[in-house]
Design an enzyme around this catalytic site. Structure first.
Site, PDB file in Angstrom:
ATOM      1  N   PRO A   1      50.787  90.141  66.839  1.00 42.10           N
ATOM      2  CA  PRO A   1      50.746  90.987  68.046  1.00 42.10           C
ATOM      3  C   PRO A   1      49.549  91.926  68.095  1.00 42.10           C
ATOM      4  CG  PRO A   1      52.975  90.881  67.180  1.00 42.10           C
ATOM      5  CD  PRO A   1      52.097  90.218  66.161  1.00 42.10           C
TER       6      PRO A   1
ATOM      7  N   ARG B   1      54.890  82.586  71.801  1.00 43.75           N
ATOM      8  CA  ARG B   1      55.026  83.285  70.523  1.00 43.75           C
ATOM      9  C   ARG B   1      53.696  83.919  70.138  1.00 43.75           C
ATOM     10  NH1 ARG B   1      56.013  80.207  64.710  1.00 43.75           N
ATOM     11  NH2 ARG B   1      56.380  82.069  63.432  1.00 43.75           N
TER      12      ARG B   1
ATOM     13  N   GLU C   1      42.031  84.502  77.197  1.00 42.32           N
ATOM     14  CA  GLU C   1      41.399  84.653  78.504  1.00 42.32           C
ATOM     15  C   GLU C   1      42.324  85.176  79.595  1.00 42.32           C
ATOM     16  OE1 GLU C   1      38.112  81.318  78.865  1.00 42.32           O
ATOM     17  OE2 GLU C   1      39.704  80.688  77.520  1.00 42.32           O
TER      18      GLU C   1
ATOM     19  N   ILE D   1      35.689  83.290  66.794  1.00 44.08           N
ATOM     20  CA  ILE D   1      34.723  83.981  67.651  1.00 44.08           C
ATOM     21  C   ILE D   1      35.117  85.436  67.893  1.00 44.08           C
ATOM     22  CG2 ILE D   1      33.934  81.878  68.759  1.00 44.08           C
ATOM     23  CD1 ILE D   1      35.713  82.507  71.139  1.00 44.08           C
TER      24      ILE D   1
ATOM     25  N   LYS E   1      51.107  80.206  73.120  1.00 50.48           N
ATOM     26  CA  LYS E   1      50.329  79.750  74.267  1.00 50.48           C
ATOM     27  C   LYS E   1      48.995  80.492  74.286  1.00 50.48           C
ATOM     28  CE  LYS E   1      53.440  80.473  77.617  1.00 50.48           C
ATOM     29  NZ  LYS E   1      54.115  80.357  78.952  1.00 50.48           N
TER      30      LYS E   1
END
Length: 765
Positions: free
Chosen positions: A659, A655, A732, A473, A728
């Site tokens: 990035p 992790r 959001e 998305i 993780k």
């Protein structure tokens, strides 16, 4: 559409963790990305919805004469002749967010409800005809919004994510030496994806349905169509390879896609239904208006003794949609006594649905604003107050954290922001006519995990194909899955092709609650390692292999070349080995279903077509992502205008697989937080309970001129309790806490506490 990456890379070391550019970037900017409604099928016709202009009552006579006389009109469906539909179970047991079924009765629930569908040979003809439909109404009184004098609230006992109690809140509040109590309100907000909703539906001669639609969850949409239309799931295919923004509104299928499928079945031709921008606002995707009363009780030294969170939110006349803000309060601080209650107000609106960080975003706004108010009451630095109440384990479940580097986030964010230079008194920092305010807030977002499935294919030319029905998305799933497969097998990143967003591919759950990257990297890694083992088994044992009497563990694969670890033979490419052993492909499908459920087809269907298995990714630990937000605002003393000058966010998301993509997600969330704090609000005409700013000109969103310098920092470490590869939730957490940090900064600048979002100039004058 499959995605590859032609960027030339040096292949020294792992791909996961590297700042690789988006694999789908070139396709998007050159127009090759395959969005759902951008296709022209043979015989395609167009449908346009006729909406109710009344918010409550009954549909009377519908005069279709003028509309049917419009050139090109093929059919007009109303409740008198529409296809009968069956209900679909709602989440979490099912896969839809609302019970409403279009054109099934004459009852009017909200202004904007579909009451007829015009199908014509062109979009223009359908639009013209829809404007000629004349409707008589039997109007009834409506409840426009949460503040309507006719509105009544009802209790929702045990509401998920909201109803909770621990300790003895009443006694603790009575004993608290310091008490802070305030009400915080947030208006209805719209998700505002750039790509509007809609669908193209096509039925084959043998009764199979294919729907192209922008979806965050094609497997859920597949189940919805199966249930609605009473056809086997095997006869439904949903395709959504690219999504132009979702933010929650595209988690489930809505009435628009169902109407397209109904019309296509009636006409036996493919039907395209593309919602206009106003129809998006008046039909799907609102965060409801919410009123939160927070009561904090503390000791003189700032130790929290009790939190009482009373939440009241809007829902529709049909459904109990709960947006509970207490989820953050339950886990954020070490408070022994807590009470959380939920009330609902039924209004004449469509059923609300998720908007990015549902519950957590608005809950953090109230809680972190209240903590700031308490800090001023106690004359404590806001960070110090939070550290004095730092939770060393989950205060709600008493489980240990899988990882919680929130303290490090406070420290890193404060250092980068320069928090130590802050003068604590409101209105104490200024530059000319500008009042300067510095504010901060913390946030949490749960790390949920549902099973996923992926297929990995090693082809004869050495390329690797990754396939799953999971959807990208915009977060970078295409890229991350290619990185994961390249690492697991040992091939160059650009040799990996990824296919997503199609129910004909291996199954996956919703691309929502920030889980898709974690769950699919786990499934891809598992499948790719199994494919690698099969490849090396061929290398070690096949009669055609140039390697003799080697074990699987005696080989390495790097940059697509297979080598004996002892250097006893020259390396060869994967393609050369495949030719040597006479194989055109190695294909492996694996899932991350729990071992005791994997053999049950019913369990697997539930895993991918409902939220049955959605929950924390560890049975033994509480798993969350954490963030700390720091904001500087400038407020014009004469006019009350607020500008966000700079922002710093520090996050613990475990992790980071890429990035570059994670930082983009954090920044996007923080920008959305600017909108929540300063700009966004749905406005209602009380006379007709209708949204008046149903477009992107009048619904105010942050634009480039509103976005300041943003610095984001990762303080996370791999967390293997959270996911198979240690990541993780990312998508959001960036929005959680941002609005509170801005509101706290505005108070620091002006000395005026605005508890009613958005913070606009008239509230500061």
């Amino acid at each position: 559409m499959s995605i590859t990456n032609s960027e030339q890379l040096s292949h020294n070391g792992a791909f996961l963790g590297r700042r690789i550019v988006r694999a789908d970037g070139v396709a998007k900017v050159t127009g090759r990305a395959d969005y759902a409604l951008e296709r022209d099928l043979t015989g395609l016709v167009h449908a346009v919805i006729v909406e109710s202009t009344m918010p409550s009552g009954r549909v009377g006579n519908i005069d279709l004469a003028a509309a049917l006389a419009t050139p090109g009109v093929l059919r007009i469906l109303t409740q008198s002749d529409a296809l009968p539909l069956q209900s679909c179970a709602m989440v979490p047991a099912g896969s839809v967010m609302e019970s409403f079924l279009p054109l099934q009765d004459d009852r009017i629930r909200y202004s904007g409800q579909p009451i007829a569908l015009v199908i014509a040979d062109s979009f223009d003809h359908a639009t013209e005809a829809a404007g000629r439909v004349r409707v008589e109404y039997k109007s009834e009184p409506a409840v426009a919004d949460i503040d309507d004098p006719k509105a009544k609230s009802t209790d929702v006992p045990g509401a998920p994510s909201s109803g909770a109690s621990r300790g003895d809140p009443k006694a603790a509040l009575a004993a608290a030496t310091v008490r802070m109590e305030a009400v915080y309100t947030t208006p209805r907000e719209y998700s505002c994806p750039m790509e509007p909703l809609g669908a193209i539906a096509d039925w084959s001669d043998d009764g199979n349905l294919t729907v192209w639609m922008p979806s965050q969850w094609v497997e859920g949409a597949r189940r919805a169509f199966s249930d609605w239309l009473a056809i086997p799931m095997e006869k439904v295919r949903v395709v959504s390879p690219f999504v132009g923004g979702g933010f929650g509104v595209k988690v489930t299928a809505h009435a628009d896609s169902l109407l397209a499928a109904m019309a296509a079945r009636e006409l036996r031709r493919p039907v395209k239904l593309a919602l206009s921008r106003p129809q998006n606002f008046t039909g799907n995707g609102l965060r409801p208006a919410i009123r939160q009363k927070l009561t904090l009780g503390a000791s003189d030294d700032g130790k929290l003794q009790v939190i009482v969170h009373e939440n009241t939110s809007e829902t529709s006349v049909d459904d109990d949609y709960v947006e509970g803000g207490a989820a953050t309060a339950k886990v954020m601080y070490a408070v022994p006594n807590l009470s959380a209650t939920q009330k609902l107000v039924r209004i004449n609106s469509f059923t609300p649905s998720w908007k990015r960080a549902p519950g957590e975003a608005i809950g953090a706004y109230a809680l972190e604003s209240a903590m700031d108010e308490l800090a001023y009451m106690l004359k404590l630095d806001p960070i110090e107050l939070r550290l004095r109440n730092y939770a060393s384990q989950d205060p709600d479940s008493a489980k240990p954290w899988s990882s919680r580097r929130l303290r490090e986030a406070y420290e890193a964010g404060a250092q980068a922001f320069g928090w130590a230079r802050r003068l604590p008194e409101p209105r104490s920092m200024r530059e000319g006519h500008e009042l300067i305010g510095w504010g901060m807030a913390g946030g949490a977002f749960p790390n949920v995990h549902t099973p996923g499935e992926a297929r990995v294919t090693i082809s004869a030319d050495g390329s690797v194909d990754v396939a799953s029905s999971g959807v990208d998305i915009g977060g970078g799933t295409y890229t991350i899955l290619a990185q994961a497969a390249a690492d697991a097998i040992g091939v160059p990143f650009e040799q990996v092709r990824v296919r997503l967003g199609d129910t004909s591919l291996p199954r996956a759950p919703v691309a929502g609650v920030s889980q898709i990257a974690n769950l699919l990297t786990g499934a891809v890694d598992k499948s790719a390692r199994a494919a690698r083992e099969e490849l090396l088994t061929l290398a070690s044992s096949h009669i055609g292999s140039p390697f003799k009497a080697k074990r699987v563990n005696d080989f390495t694969i790097k940059d697509g070349r297979i080598s004996p670890t002892d250097g006893s033979a020259k390396s060869i490419t994967v393609a050369e080995l495949m030719r040597a052993v006479g194989r055109d492909r190695i294909e492996v499908t694996r899932s991350t279903m729990p071992a005791d459920k994997a053999s049950s087809e019913a369990e697997q269907r539930d895993a991918y077509n409902s939220f049955k298995y959605m929950g924390p990714s560890s049975a033994t630990h509480a798993t969350y992502a954490w963030g700390a937000q720091f904001v500087e605002v400038r407020v014009d003393e004469d006019y009350g205008t607020v500008r966000v000058r700079r922002m710093v966010g520090a996050f613990d998301c475990g992790r980071l697989y890429n990035p570059r993509l994670a930082e983009s997600q954090w920044k996007g969330g923080m920008i959305m937080g600017i909108g929540e704090a300063l700009l966004e609000a749905i406005h209602i005409d009380r006379r007709y309970a209708r949204i008046t700013n149903n477009n992107l000109a009048d619904y105010v969103l942050p634009v480039n001129a509103d976005v300041p310098d943003i610095e984001v920092i990762s303080v996370g470490e791999p967390d293997l309790h959270a996911s198979a590869l240690g990541g993780k939730t990312v998508g959001e957490i960036g929005v959680v806490g941002t609005a509170a940090a801005i509101a706290n900064a505005v108070f620091h600048a002006t000395g005026k506490r605005v508890r009613d979002l958005p913070i606009t100039m008239e509230k500061l004058m």
